[in-house]
Design an enzyme around this catalytic site. Structure first.
Site, PDB file in Angstrom:
ATOM      1  N   GLU A   1       4.873  10.049  -1.987  1.00 58.52           N
ATOM      2  CA  GLU A   1       4.749   8.865  -1.135  1.00 58.52           C
ATOM      3  C   GLU A   1       5.636   7.739  -1.670  1.00 58.52           C
ATOM      4  O   GLU A   1       5.669   7.470  -2.871  1.00 58.52           O
ATOM      5  CB  GLU A   1       3.290   8.413  -1.109  1.00 58.52           C
ATOM      6  CG  GLU A   1       3.028   7.136  -0.320  1.00 58.52           C
ATOM      7  CD  GLU A   1       1.563   6.721  -0.365  1.00 58.52           C
ATOM      8  OE1 GLU A   1       1.177   5.825   0.408  1.00 58.52           O
ATOM      9  OE2 GLU A   1       0.805   7.301  -1.168  1.00 58.52           O
TER      10      GLU A   1
ATOM     11  N   LYS B   1       2.018   6.817   8.079  1.00 56.94           N
ATOM     12  CA  LYS B   1       0.684   6.963   7.483  1.00 56.94           C
ATOM     13  C   LYS B   1      -0.363   6.318   8.393  1.00 56.94           C
ATOM     14  O   LYS B   1      -0.221   5.164   8.813  1.00 56.94           O
ATOM     15  CB  LYS B   1       0.683   6.313   6.097  1.00 56.94           C
ATOM     16  CG  LYS B   1      -0.593   6.493   5.292  1.00 56.94           C
ATOM     17  CD  LYS B   1      -0.389   5.876   3.906  1.00 56.94           C
ATOM     18  CE  LYS B   1      -1.582   6.057   2.985  1.00 56.94           C
ATOM     19  NZ  LYS B   1      -1.320   5.499   1.632  1.00 56.94           N
TER      20      LYS B   1
ATOM     21  N   CYS C   1      -1.086  10.726   1.578  1.00 52.65           N
ATOM     22  CA  CYS C   1      -2.128  10.272   0.640  1.00 52.65           C
ATOM     23  C   CYS C   1      -3.492  10.055   1.288  1.00 52.65           C
ATOM     24  O   CYS C   1      -4.227  11.003   1.528  1.00 52.65           O
ATOM     25  CB  CYS C   1      -1.655   9.015  -0.086  1.00 52.65           C
ATOM     26  SG  CYS C   1      -2.434   8.778  -1.717  1.00 52.65           S
TER      27      CYS C   1
END
Length: 550
Positions: free
Chosen positions: A42, A115, A151
């Site tokens: 990330e 994300k 994540c």
């Protein structure tokens, strides 16, 4: 067969050109090993967390330039390898940032993912900078559909399900997941639960390295559709691992790197955090005050492991209150670790301060003021040496002392990095004993003399002074602090656990009135979920009583 590689790298926040070079080096390695795809962590292009750098237009412009340059450079290495890179993307239409992953192939970006789940708790502030992504991203390679999560997405069911519903057969997860004790087990448990719901194999690429107070532990892995671990990268080290997937979406299983026990993980985290903080801030050497006590001895040992004894200097600054045993212990410790020890007595400096303040202090009796002056004399000397020798000063206080303010502002708190800031006093003893056990197994000299571990702790700012004259025994103190800080227990709950109410009341009051010291303390490695850094945001001016008093 598709061979997929994970690049578990250690980016430097803000050094976008360097990070791009590291990614490209791993692309070359992937090509040379016959891999078809390379996954990076990330925000691998910027480092994590970039914090308010994300609010600077020039920073985002540099990221945009570098990702365009990188896709060309990747194509020069191989036009057939897919590279997944984490970086922020500016949504030009809506003028907001997305925490994104781009899929590079043949000099083009063939897919972008934003994300969805933005963490905004503990050490995370992502909603300050980013807007959530709205859609899934699935790309096909050799008849297999790959979906992407980032994540926090994998900690919930929404984003993985969106990928599955969009046709994903394998899920790629880019991560910058910071370490704390027990994090890897928690991480694996959550991933297994959410993957079992969608029955997709997972490629989990995590960052490694230290960034200010955060430590990223690596532990990247491949797992099957049931969450069974198939291969794992090293912990606290950069690594490069690969596995192959066949057209039936079966991943080969190979040897798995094991995780160390808790005390070993803490030690390795502290070493990595120290090493990266020093080097990423442009220093090569460190200096610290060595008192003959256990905190400075452990700090010295960890610094030597992180940087090598040739890059560590210790200074002892004895006064009339310094015991002969402390002098012996400091010399033995520095000798055992191969570190040069400089001795600068402060007796004459103390007399000069007494003389200068004599008239101003007339009518006042001696108290903590005189003790703190000694600590501040040492702080001035250490900072002078730090400036002159261009060495970073390490401060040596532990979490127990910092919690209750058993430290001197502008004295022993001086320093650029607080190595033991998140380590309770009882853990300091555990780490010291651990280092000595390792040394015994390797038939080496004990890094920390046994006499240091066995003697009663003392600041030695007065004759016959011991820590327990002012504080509860550390075994009790740490239990109270752990309950209050780590588990958020109240005064009543702590007393109900059987801890003496007078001790609880005293400790909680000391925690409250010491906030002004913590606010001015150096950053230090985070190893718990409640460190005195990003996790701890209490006001300095605060009259709320933790003891339940109205």
């Amino acid at each position: 067969m598709i061979k997929i590689s994970i690049a578990q790298i250690n980016p430097i926040v803000g050094d976008i050109t360097y990070n791009s070079k590291v990614i490209l080096e791993n692309v070359r390695k992937a090509r040379d090993e016959g891999a078809n795809m390379l996954i990076t962590p990330e925000l691998s292009l910027t480092g994590y967390p970039p914090e308010d750098l994300l609010l600077r237009d020039g920073f985002i412009e540099k990221v945009d330039y570098e990702i365009k340059n990188l896709k060309k450079l990747v194509n020069d290495v191989s036009s057939e390898i897919i590279v997944v890179v984490g970086h922020p993307i500016l949504d030009q239409k809506n003028n907001y940032l997305i925490n994104a992953a781009s899929v590079l192939l043949s000099g083009k970006i063939i897919g972008n993912y934003g994300k969805i789940e933005l963490p905004n708790y503990s050490v995370f502030d992502e909603k300050r900078y980013f807007q959530s992504g709205k859609t899934s991203c699935v790309f096909k390679y050799k008849d297999i559909n790959f979906g992407i999560n980032i994540c926090e997405d994998i900690w919930f069911s929404k984003a993985p399900k969106m990928a599955k519903d969009s046709g994903a057969q394998v899920l790629i997860v880019l991560n910058a997941s910071p370490f704390c004790v027990g994090k890897h087990k928690e991480r694996m448990k959550v991933v297994k639960e959410n993957i079992a719901k969608i029955q997709l194999p997972v490629i989990f690429c995590n960052m490694v390295g230290g960034q200010d107070d955060l430590i990223f532990d690596g532990n990247s892995f491949f797992a099957d559709e049931n969450g069974k671990l198939l291969k794992k990268a090293k912990q606290f080290e950069e690594d490069f691992i690969s596995l192959s997937i066949n057209n039936e979406i079966k991943i080969e299983s190979v040897k798995i790197e094991s995780c160390e026990d808790e005390i070993t993980q803490i030690f390795n985290a502290l070493v990595l955090g120290t090493q990266d903080f020093v080097k990423k801030n442009g220093f090569n050497k460190v200096i610290l005050g060595l008192s003959g006590g256990i905190d400075s001895a452990l700090t010295l040992a960890i610094a030597v492991h992180a940087l090598g004894s040739q890059n560590v200097e210790a200074v002892m600054m004895p006064s009339k209150f310094t015991s002969r045993q402390s002098f012996i212990d400091a010399k033995a410790c520095s000798n055992n670790l191969g570190v040069s020890l400089q001795v600068i007595p402060i007796e004459n400096l103390m007399k000069e301060f007494d003389k200068s303040l004599l008239e101003c202090f007339t009518g006042f009796s001696n108290d903590l003021t005189e003790e703190n002056i000694q600590s501040r004399i040492r702080g001035v000397l250490l900072m002078a040496l730090s400036n002159k020798k261009k060495s970073l000063l390490l401060t040596t206080g532990n979490k127990s002392e910092i919690a209750v303010g058993y430290c001197t502002l502008y004295g022993d708190m001086c320093g650029g990095y607080s190595l033991l800031k998140d380590v309770f006093k009882t853990q300091v003893y555990d780490l010291a004993k651990y280092l000595n056990r390792v040394a015994r197994k390797e038939f080496k000299q004990l890094p920390i003399p046994t006499s240091i571990i066995e003697k009663k702790p003392s600041a030695e700012l007065n004759f016959n002074q011991f820590d327990q004259d002012s504080l509860p025994p550390y075994e009790l103190l740490d239990k109270i602090l752990h309950g209050f800080i780590e588990n958020n227990l109240s005064y009543t709950q702590l007393v109900n656990f059987g801890y003496p109410h007078d001790a609880v009341k005293k400790v909680l009051n000391l925690v409250r009135i010491s906030e002004f010291k913590r606010r001015q303390s150096a950053p230090g490695a985070r190893i718990t979920k409640s460190s005195f850094g990003r996790d701890w945001r209490y006001p300095v001016s605060n009259r709320f009583s933790y003891n339940g008093d109205v």
